[in-house]
Each structure stands twice: as C-alpha cells, then as structure tokens.
Write a protein that holds these residues in place. Sequence first.
Motif, PDB file in Angstrom:
ATOM      1  N   ILE A 169       0.834  -1.201   0.000  1.00  0.00           N
ATOM      2  CA  ILE A 169       0.000   0.000   0.000  1.00  0.00           C
ATOM      3  C   ILE A 169       0.868   1.249   0.000  1.00  0.00           C
ATOM      4  O   ILE A 169       1.749   1.396   0.850  1.00  0.00           O
ATOM      5  CB  ILE A 169      -0.899   0.032   1.240  1.00  0.00           C
ATOM      6  N   PRO A 170       0.632   2.146  -0.918  1.00  0.00           N
ATOM      7  CA  PRO A 170       1.359   3.414  -0.889  1.00  0.00           C
ATOM      8  C   PRO A 170       0.968   4.208   0.346  1.00  0.00           C
ATOM      9  O   PRO A 170      -0.171   4.132   0.797  1.00  0.00           O
ATOM     10  CB  PRO A 170       0.911   4.116  -2.171  1.00  0.00           C
ATOM     11  N   ALA A 171       1.901   4.923   0.891  1.00  0.00           N
ATOM     12  CA  ALA A 171       1.661   5.607   2.153  1.00  0.00           C
ATOM     13  C   ALA A 171       0.460   6.542   2.047  1.00  0.00           C
ATOM     14  O   ALA A 171      -0.427   6.532   2.877  1.00  0.00           O
ATOM     15  CB  ALA A 171       2.904   6.397   2.558  1.00  0.00           C
ATOM     16  N   GLU A 172       0.440   7.359   1.033  1.00  0.00           N
ATOM     17  CA  GLU A 172      -0.703   8.260   0.872  1.00  0.00           C
ATOM     18  C   GLU A 172      -1.325   7.989  -0.487  1.00  0.00           C
ATOM     19  O   GLU A 172      -0.809   8.405  -1.522  1.00  0.00           O
ATOM     20  CB  GLU A 172      -0.241   9.724   0.984  1.00  0.00           C
ATOM     21  N   ALA A 173      -2.395   7.237  -0.450  1.00  0.00           N
ATOM     22  CA  ALA A 173      -3.010   6.867  -1.714  1.00  0.00           C
ATOM     23  C   ALA A 173      -3.732   8.050  -2.335  1.00  0.00           C
ATOM     24  O   ALA A 173      -3.926   9.079  -1.699  1.00  0.00           O
ATOM     25  CB  ALA A 173      -3.980   5.720  -1.496  1.00  0.00           C
ATOM     26  N   ALA A 174      -4.154   7.827  -3.556  1.00  0.00           N
ATOM     27  CA  ALA A 174      -4.803   8.904  -4.294  1.00  0.00           C
ATOM     28  C   ALA A 174      -6.075   9.370  -3.616  1.00  0.00           C
ATOM     29  O   ALA A 174      -6.476   8.852  -2.594  1.00  0.00           O
ATOM     30  CB  ALA A 174      -5.128   8.424  -5.708  1.00  0.00           C
ATOM     31  N   GLY A 175      -6.757  10.294  -4.175  1.00  0.00           N
ATOM     32  CA  GLY A 175      -8.002  10.758  -3.571  1.00  0.00           C
ATOM     33  C   GLY A 175      -8.089  12.255  -3.576  1.00  0.00           C
ATOM     34  O   GLY A 175      -7.723  12.909  -2.606  1.00  0.00           O
ATOM     35  N   GLY A 193     -13.722  -1.204   3.308  1.00  0.00           N
ATOM     36  CA  GLY A 193     -12.464  -1.885   3.603  1.00  0.00           C
ATOM     37  C   GLY A 193     -12.728  -3.335   3.923  1.00  0.00           C
ATOM     38  O   GLY A 193     -13.845  -3.700   4.283  1.00  0.00           O
ATOM     39  N   PRO A 194     -11.707  -4.173   3.802  1.00  0.00           N
ATOM     40  CA  PRO A 194     -11.886  -5.603   4.083  1.00  0.00           C
ATOM     41  C   PRO A 194     -12.219  -5.854   5.550  1.00  0.00           C
ATOM     42  O   PRO A 194     -12.129  -4.944   6.363  1.00  0.00           O
ATOM     43  CB  PRO A 194     -10.524  -6.214   3.739  1.00  0.00           C
ATOM     44  N   ASN A 195     -12.566  -7.062   5.876  1.00  0.00           N
ATOM     45  CA  ASN A 195     -12.873  -7.421   7.263  1.00  0.00           C
ATOM     46  C   ASN A 195     -11.705  -7.099   8.171  1.00  0.00           C
ATOM     47  O   ASN A 195     -10.561  -7.348   7.831  1.00  0.00           O
ATOM     48  CB  ASN A 195     -13.197  -8.909   7.381  1.00  0.00           C
ATOM     49  N   GLY A 196     -12.027  -6.528   9.317  1.00  0.00           N
ATOM     50  CA  GLY A 196     -10.984  -6.212  10.282  1.00  0.00           C
ATOM     51  C   GLY A 196     -10.177  -4.980   9.938  1.00  0.00           C
ATOM     52  O   GLY A 196      -9.151  -4.710  10.551  1.00  0.00           O
ATOM     53  N   ALA A 197     -10.656  -4.204   8.964  1.00  0.00           N
ATOM     54  CA  ALA A 197      -9.896  -3.031   8.535  1.00  0.00           C
ATOM     55  C   ALA A 197      -9.934  -1.913   9.572  1.00  0.00           C
ATOM     56  O   ALA A 197      -9.082  -1.034   9.588  1.00  0.00           O
ATOM     57  CB  ALA A 197     -10.441  -2.523   7.209  1.00  0.00           C
ATOM     58  N   GLY A 198     -10.930  -1.951  10.450  1.00  0.00           N
ATOM     59  CA  GLY A 198     -11.036  -0.900  11.455  1.00  0.00           C
ATOM     60  C   GLY A 198     -12.210   0.036  11.228  1.00  0.00           C
ATOM     61  O   GLY A 198     -12.292   1.101  11.847  1.00  0.00           O
ATOM     62  N   LYS A 199     -13.134  -0.362  10.377  1.00  0.00           N
ATOM     63  CA  LYS A 199     -14.269   0.509  10.063  1.00  0.00           C
ATOM     64  C   LYS A 199     -15.162   0.728  11.287  1.00  0.00           C
ATOM     65  O   LYS A 199     -15.490   1.860  11.648  1.00  0.00           O
ATOM     66  CB  LYS A 199     -15.103  -0.108   8.924  1.00  0.00           C
ATOM     67  N   THR A 200     -15.537  -0.393  11.891  1.00  0.00           N
ATOM     68  CA  THR A 200     -16.399  -0.274  13.075  1.00  0.00           C
ATOM     69  C   THR A 200     -15.684   0.484  14.184  1.00  0.00           C
ATOM     70  O   THR A 200     -16.284   1.323  14.865  1.00  0.00           O
ATOM     71  CB  THR A 200     -16.819  -1.673  13.560  1.00  0.00           C
ATOM     72  N   SER A 201     -14.397   0.211  14.336  1.00  0.00           N
ATOM     73  CA  SER A 201     -13.632   0.931  15.354  1.00  0.00           C
ATOM     74  C   SER A 201     -13.685   2.432  15.103  1.00  0.00           C
ATOM     75  O   SER A 201     -13.777   3.230  16.041  1.00  0.00           O
ATOM     76  CB  SER A 201     -12.182   0.469  15.357  1.00  0.00           C
ATOM     77  N   MET A 202     -13.644   2.822  13.817  1.00  0.00           N
ATOM     78  CA  MET A 202     -13.694   4.247  13.479  1.00  0.00           C
ATOM     79  C   MET A 202     -15.020   4.850  13.955  1.00  0.00           C
ATOM     80  O   MET A 202     -15.041   5.920  14.577  1.00  0.00           O
ATOM     81  CB  MET A 202     -13.553   4.391  11.951  1.00  0.00           C
ATOM     82  N   VAL A 258     -11.398   4.624   2.154  1.00  0.00           N
ATOM     83  CA  VAL A 258     -11.058   3.204   2.168  1.00  0.00           C
ATOM     84  C   VAL A 258     -10.030   2.929   3.252  1.00  0.00           C
ATOM     85  O   VAL A 258      -8.997   3.596   3.313  1.00  0.00           O
ATOM     86  CB  VAL A 258     -10.469   2.757   0.805  1.00  0.00           C
ATOM     87  N   LEU A 259     -10.338   1.973   4.122  1.00  0.00           N
ATOM     88  CA  LEU A 259      -9.400   1.576   5.169  1.00  0.00           C
ATOM     89  C   LEU A 259      -8.904   0.167   4.892  1.00  0.00           C
ATOM     90  O   LEU A 259      -9.611  -0.659   4.322  1.00  0.00           O
ATOM     91  CB  LEU A 259     -10.078   1.591   6.549  1.00  0.00           C
ATOM     92  N   ASP A 260      -7.678  -0.080   5.312  1.00  0.00           N
ATOM     93  CA  ASP A 260      -7.144  -1.437   5.245  1.00  0.00           C
ATOM     94  C   ASP A 260      -6.102  -1.585   6.340  1.00  0.00           C
ATOM     95  O   ASP A 260      -5.208  -0.750   6.466  1.00  0.00           O
ATOM     96  CB  ASP A 260      -6.528  -1.695   3.865  1.00  0.00           C
ATOM     97  N   GLY A 311      -6.254  -0.859   9.311  1.00  0.00           N
ATOM     98  CA  GLY A 311      -6.202   0.307  10.187  1.00  0.00           C
ATOM     99  C   GLY A 311      -5.598   1.548   9.570  1.00  0.00           C
ATOM    100  O   GLY A 311      -5.453   2.565  10.241  1.00  0.00           O
ATOM    101  N   ARG A 312      -5.229   1.470   8.279  1.00  0.00           N
ATOM    102  CA  ARG A 312      -4.678   2.650   7.634  1.00  0.00           C
ATOM    103  C   ARG A 312      -5.618   3.138   6.556  1.00  0.00           C
ATOM    104  O   ARG A 312      -6.385   2.375   6.001  1.00  0.00           O
ATOM    105  CB  ARG A 312      -3.335   2.337   6.985  1.00  0.00           C
ATOM    106  N   LYS A 313      -5.507   4.432   6.252  1.00  0.00           N
ATOM    107  CA  LYS A 313      -6.327   4.949   5.170  1.00  0.00           C
ATOM    108  C   LYS A 313      -5.629   4.672   3.852  1.00  0.00           C
ATOM    109  O   LYS A 313      -4.465   5.000   3.658  1.00  0.00           O
ATOM    110  CB  LYS A 313      -6.562   6.450   5.334  1.00  0.00           C
ATOM    111  N   LEU A 314      -6.386   4.063   2.945  1.00  0.00           N
ATOM    112  CA  LEU A 314      -5.813   3.637   1.682  1.00  0.00           C
ATOM    113  C   LEU A 314      -6.158   4.618   0.584  1.00  0.00           C
ATOM    114  O   LEU A 314      -5.362   4.910  -0.299  1.00  0.00           O
ATOM    115  CB  LEU A 314      -6.411   2.262   1.341  1.00  0.00           C
ATOM    116  N   ALA A 315      -7.372   5.115   0.622  1.00  0.00           N
ATOM    117  CA  ALA A 315      -7.826   6.036  -0.415  1.00  0.00           C
ATOM    118  C   ALA A 315      -8.995   6.831   0.105  1.00  0.00           C
ATOM    119  O   ALA A 315      -9.633   6.459   1.081  1.00  0.00           O
ATOM    120  CB  ALA A 315      -8.239   5.261  -1.665  1.00  0.00           C
ATOM    121  N   ASP A 316      -9.259   7.940  -0.579  1.00  0.00           N
ATOM    122  CA  ASP A 316     -10.332   8.822  -0.139  1.00  0.00           C
ATOM    123  C   ASP A 316     -10.758   9.644  -1.344  1.00  0.00           C
ATOM    124  O   ASP A 316      -9.937  10.310  -1.967  1.00  0.00           O
ATOM    125  CB  ASP A 316      -9.794   9.732   0.973  1.00  0.00           C
ATOM    126  N   GLY A 317     -12.011   9.551  -1.739  1.00  0.00           N
ATOM    127  CA  GLY A 317     -12.433  10.353  -2.875  1.00  0.00           C
ATOM    128  C   GLY A 317     -13.805   9.960  -3.369  1.00  0.00           C
ATOM    129  O   GLY A 317     -14.532   9.232  -2.693  1.00  0.00           O
TER     130      GLY A 317
END
Lengths: 359, 299
Positions: free
Chosen positions: B8-14, B59-68, B269-271, B273-279
């Motif tokens: 995963i790139p550190a700061e994905a597009a978006g 995001g996939p299972n366990g990505a941290g969505k509910t935690s957010m 998009v989370l994966d 626990g990190r943010k993967l993309a936003d847009g």
Amino acid sequence: MFYREAGQFKTSYAADQAIYPIRQDKIGILILFGFSLLAIPFIAPIYWLNSILIPFLIFSLAALGLNILTGYCGQLSLGTGGFMACGAFFSYKLATAMPDTNILIVFLLAGLGTALVGVLFGLPSLRIKGFYLAVATLAAQFFLIWMFNKFSWWTNHSPSGVISAPPRAVFGDIDVTSASASPEAKYVFLLLLVSFLALIAKNMVRSRIGRSWMAIRDMDIAAEIIGIRPMLAKLSAFAVSSFFIGVSGALWAFTYSGSVEALAFEINRSFEVLFMIIIGGLGAIMGSFLGAAFIVLLPIALDTIPLLLGLPLSVETVAHLRLIIFGALIIFFLIVEPHGLARLWQIGKEKLRLWPFPY
Amino acid sequence: MNDISSQIPAEAAGTRQPERRFGEPLLTVENISLSFGGLQALTDISFDILEQEIRAIIGPNGAGKTSMLNVINGFYHPQKGTITYKGNIRRTMRPHMAAAQGIARTFQNVALFKGMSTLDNIMTGRLLKMHNLRAPETGVFGLDQVLRWGAGALDFVTQCLYWGPNEKEETRQRAYCEEIVDFLEIQAIRKTPVGRLPYGLQKRVELARALAMEPELLLLDEPMAGMNVEEKEDMSRFILDVNEEFGTTVALIEHDMGVVMDISDRVVVLDYGRKLADGRPDEVRSDRGVIDAYLGVAH
Ligand SMILES: Nc1ncnc2c1ncn2[C@@H]1O[C@H](COP(=O)(O)OP(=O)(O)OP(=O)(O)O)[C@@H](O)[C@H]1O
Ligand SMILES: [Mg+2]
C-alpha cells in the motif's frame, strides 16, 4: 366470542396508550377492584384476611419493587429482605419519634430513606453486572440485618426481645396498624395503598423513565448510544425499587406481623420475593401480583387439597413438597417461559380473542 | 491477503471534489490512532465528513471501520488525534454525550431492545427529545441549576401519575414516531416485540430508532448486511430519502460495492487500520491500491 376488541377503534394515540386499551379488560379490572374493596371485607373470614389477603398484598408490593429493579431494569438483587428491614425499622423509629405524625407520612419517609439506602448499595451496579452484582446486593442484605440486630438504638433500647408496632390511625380514628387494629380496616388500607402504588409503577414503566430502564436491561450499549445515562437509569431503578420494598417492609411490621424484628427479613425473604417475580413474570406489573398470590396460596393449597382428597400429609412432607414444587416451577419458568404466569395469562387472552376458532 | 499492507502506498490517491450542495465539514478526524493492547486498530487516520453528504467507509474485514465509528460516537477513546465536530474540538466523551450532540448510530449486529415492541424501541430513541417540563432560564448564577432540578423532580412526578404534561408529551412524541413508522413502511409491525421480527425488518427498526433522535450525523454500520437484493434496494432508498428530506449527514459502512457506488458521495477506504484512499466513488474504484487490497485480492 365475547372477548373481542372488534368495533373498538382507537381514534387517538392517547386512547391507544391507555393501560387497558381493550374495553373488556378495563371493565374486568374495575369489577375486580370494586369487589375486593366493597365485598371482600364483609364476606371474607378473618383467617382469610389475616393469613392470605394481607400478606398477599404486602408481598405483591415487595415483588413489584423487585420487579422494577430486576424485571424492568435487569439488575439482579438479593437484598430485598434487607431493604424490607430498612423500611420496617425506619418507620418504627419515625413512628415512635413522631407519634402524632400521620402513619402514611411515616411510611412515605421510611420508603424514601430506604430509597437512599438502595441507591447507596446500587452504586456497584455502575461497574459490575449479573452474578457479581447479585453478590454485592447479598452483602447489603447481610450488612443491613447485622446492623439492625447489632445496635439496640433501632429498637429504642427495648429490654425485651419483642418490639411491637405502635397502633396508628389513618382516617380519623380508624386504627390500621398493630395487633389491635381490625383485620378489615387493615385490609382496606392495604388494598388502597398497594393499588395506588401499583398504578404509579404502571405509569412509570409506560413513561420515559420506564423505557430507560428497559433499554438498559435489553442492551445497555445501545441505550447509551441513544443518550440514556446508565448511571441515572440504574440508580433511579434502585431508588424506586427500594422505595416500594421499603414501604412493603414497613407494612409487614406494622400491619401483618405487628412486631418489628430483623428475623422476618433474613435472606430467605429475599429469595422468596425473587421466586415470586420469576414465577409471576419478570417485567410485568401484573406478574408481581400473580407471583405473590401463587407463593402465598401454594402452602395453603398443599395443606388443604390432600385433606380434601382424603390423604392427609404430614407437616414435613408439605414443607418438602413446597420446596420441590418451587424448584420445579422456577426451572420450568426460567427455561420455558421467562415471562412467567403473566405471559401465560396473556397467551390465554390471545387465544380467547380468537375463540372459538383456532386461528 | 497476507502481504497487501506492504504494497500500500503511504498516501493513496483521492482528490476531494465535493459537489456544490455540501456545506462545511460537520466532522473532521485528524491523525486518529487507536490500539488495543498490542493490536493497532487504527493508524493515523484523517478524513472529514461534510454537512449533508453520504460518506461511505469501506475496507476488508478487520480493517477498522467499526472501530472508526466507535471512536466517532465516543465508545473508544483514541490514544492520538483530534476530532472536530461542528467546528469545536471535542474532548473525550461518553456515548450519551455524543447522542446529546446529535450523533445517532446503528450497529453491525442489530442492537435493538429485544423485550420491547417496535414502537417502544422507536419511542426510546426519542428519549432525549422528550420534556414534560422545562425549567425557565433566568440567567442568575446557581438559580438555574436549582430550577432545573425542581423541573426534573416535577417531571418525575408527572410520569408517576401519567398526568397532564406527561400524557400530552407522550402523545405528541408518539405522533412523531408514527411519522417515522410511515416513512419506513413498518406500520404492520408497530406492536410486535422486535425479537420476533426477521433480520431485515430488525435492521429497519434500528434505523427508525436512530431517526427518532433527529440526528445531524447518522452512523450506519453495515445497514444492508444479510439482506436480499430487494431489501437492499429498499434500504438504499430510505438512506437516500433521509439524506435528502431531512438533510441528515450519513456515514455508512458497507461491503456491497454496488450499493456504495450508487448512493455515496465520497468514499474513504481503510485497510489494516490505515487509510488507503479517499475520494469520489469512481476515483476510488479505479485506484490501484484499492483494487489490489480490496476488490482484487480480497474477493
Ligand atoms: N474492543 C476491542 N478489543 C480488542 N480488539 C478489538 C476491539 N474492537 C476491535 N478490535 C480489533 O480491531 C480490528 C478492527 O476491527 P473492526 O471491528 O473495527 O473491523 P471492521 O473493519 O469493522 O471489520 P468487519 O468488516 O469485519 O466488521 C480487528 O482486528 C478487531 O479484532
Ligand atoms: Mg465492522
């Protein structure tokens, strides 16, 4: 066929929110109440009043109190006996310290005092649940009984072991407490008081405060998300519950046994009231009455029915049978019908509505 | 999907290009990190939710969505980061305080009050809006507090007696709840204990209960999980209607990409626990990292 709501259309939300939306129910309950108030005192034998109806009403009130806490708010308590003792001793102290005060005010104050004690012992519920809370309330039970036994201040340093409840009147000069009062007067007084308190309980559980209790009971996390403050909901349930139980303890000492003694409020009493709400129905006002009736009547039924059938049982057998039947019923209700007799009553009514058709 | 995180790139597009109708950011989370013991559930998450938008979190299972969501409504307290709600930086708070500020929520596993009827569940959602009595505001120091206590005590008495202001208020709020019942088309199950309802309807009742709070921000955790296509369509329509008719801002977790693409304005998009993309949905869909981590490899 006769029990239908067909043709009774509700035209307002207020009508739909009434305690008894079905007319037959309302009429039925009014007839029952009228009969209990106007006929029973004249036709019931003294034995019935003293040994069945009076304890039944007092137990109903205690069960109502515990039902608010356990049935409606989901907080298990084994401290009922201790809180009843609070009500009894508080009212004894108040009645002897202020002999001229109306006994109703004494009972009210004793109830409020018990509510405070209940809140105090309810504090652990903010941290612990279920089994652990039950143990905490058990501690309350033992501590309170110990305290009333230990300090003779509670019994005005009476040298004799027996502390009689002083006679007090409500309306003018009609005595309703102590052994000297007439059973009829005591019964009518209790009927009015307990009915009034039951009405208040019913009103609470169909208002905001009752919904906040049930929300905490059913899903405390979701309740908090909705904006219910768990502390307020739980402690208010402890307060209201203890108030009812406190008043019932005061009534026990003043109108039933006629004497104030901690022995009457041992741990067995706590279990007895808990059994009442399990058998009668958790989370049902009516269940408190059904459960109390059941437990008061069961030993009497066990005494008389075998006699009628011509096979007299010994006293010990009856005592054992009673325990066995309790145990079996409690297991039955916990597993099969946690809403108890009240729910069975409801199912019966639903069937009656369809009768004579099966569906 | 073992080694995705390393790709995963550190700061994905978006690139954010909110449409016109959206207002200011209603909620902004910045650099949120949350861990449970050794487990890092969220790492340095930042995004915002604009007034009136439908914001999807995927995001996939366990990505941290509910935690957010749990962080947003005060269930979890992140170790790091700030939350700004309605322009104010929020201090640590309990869920009931978040509720008082207009944040409502549904749960991934239905969290209804099982012992109560549909209507009682919805009425319970209205608890914060119910006032039998209101204390007058005098502005005098100390006096206001005393008046509020007095009004609270009187309020309690009216509830005990089910009398006057209480009956009026119950009826008034019942009318409001009936509007929600009509809106979500659940008239037939008004008096049914919710435990007896099928799953799809339970989800709908839970939405009704959240709507009863008249929230400004509505958090929905997989509102369509376990539903069939028809039920999903209904639910999507309800969410869009709520958003349009009441102007409610919605943050929505959903696994069904079709639904997400259809109803959301922007997606984060989370994966792991990190943010993967936003847009915008189309941007996110064509994002390489997202395809690899979520659409491509995970499914
Ligand atoms: N209270 C908790 N204690 C310990 N770990 C937790 C807790 N809550 C969440 N986690 C962990 O945090 C991680 C993220 O969980 P979360 O429930 O937020 O995922 P999710 O994106 O909602 O997944 P799903 O799609 O399965 O619902 C998981 O590894 C989970 O096990
Ligand atoms: Mg989840």
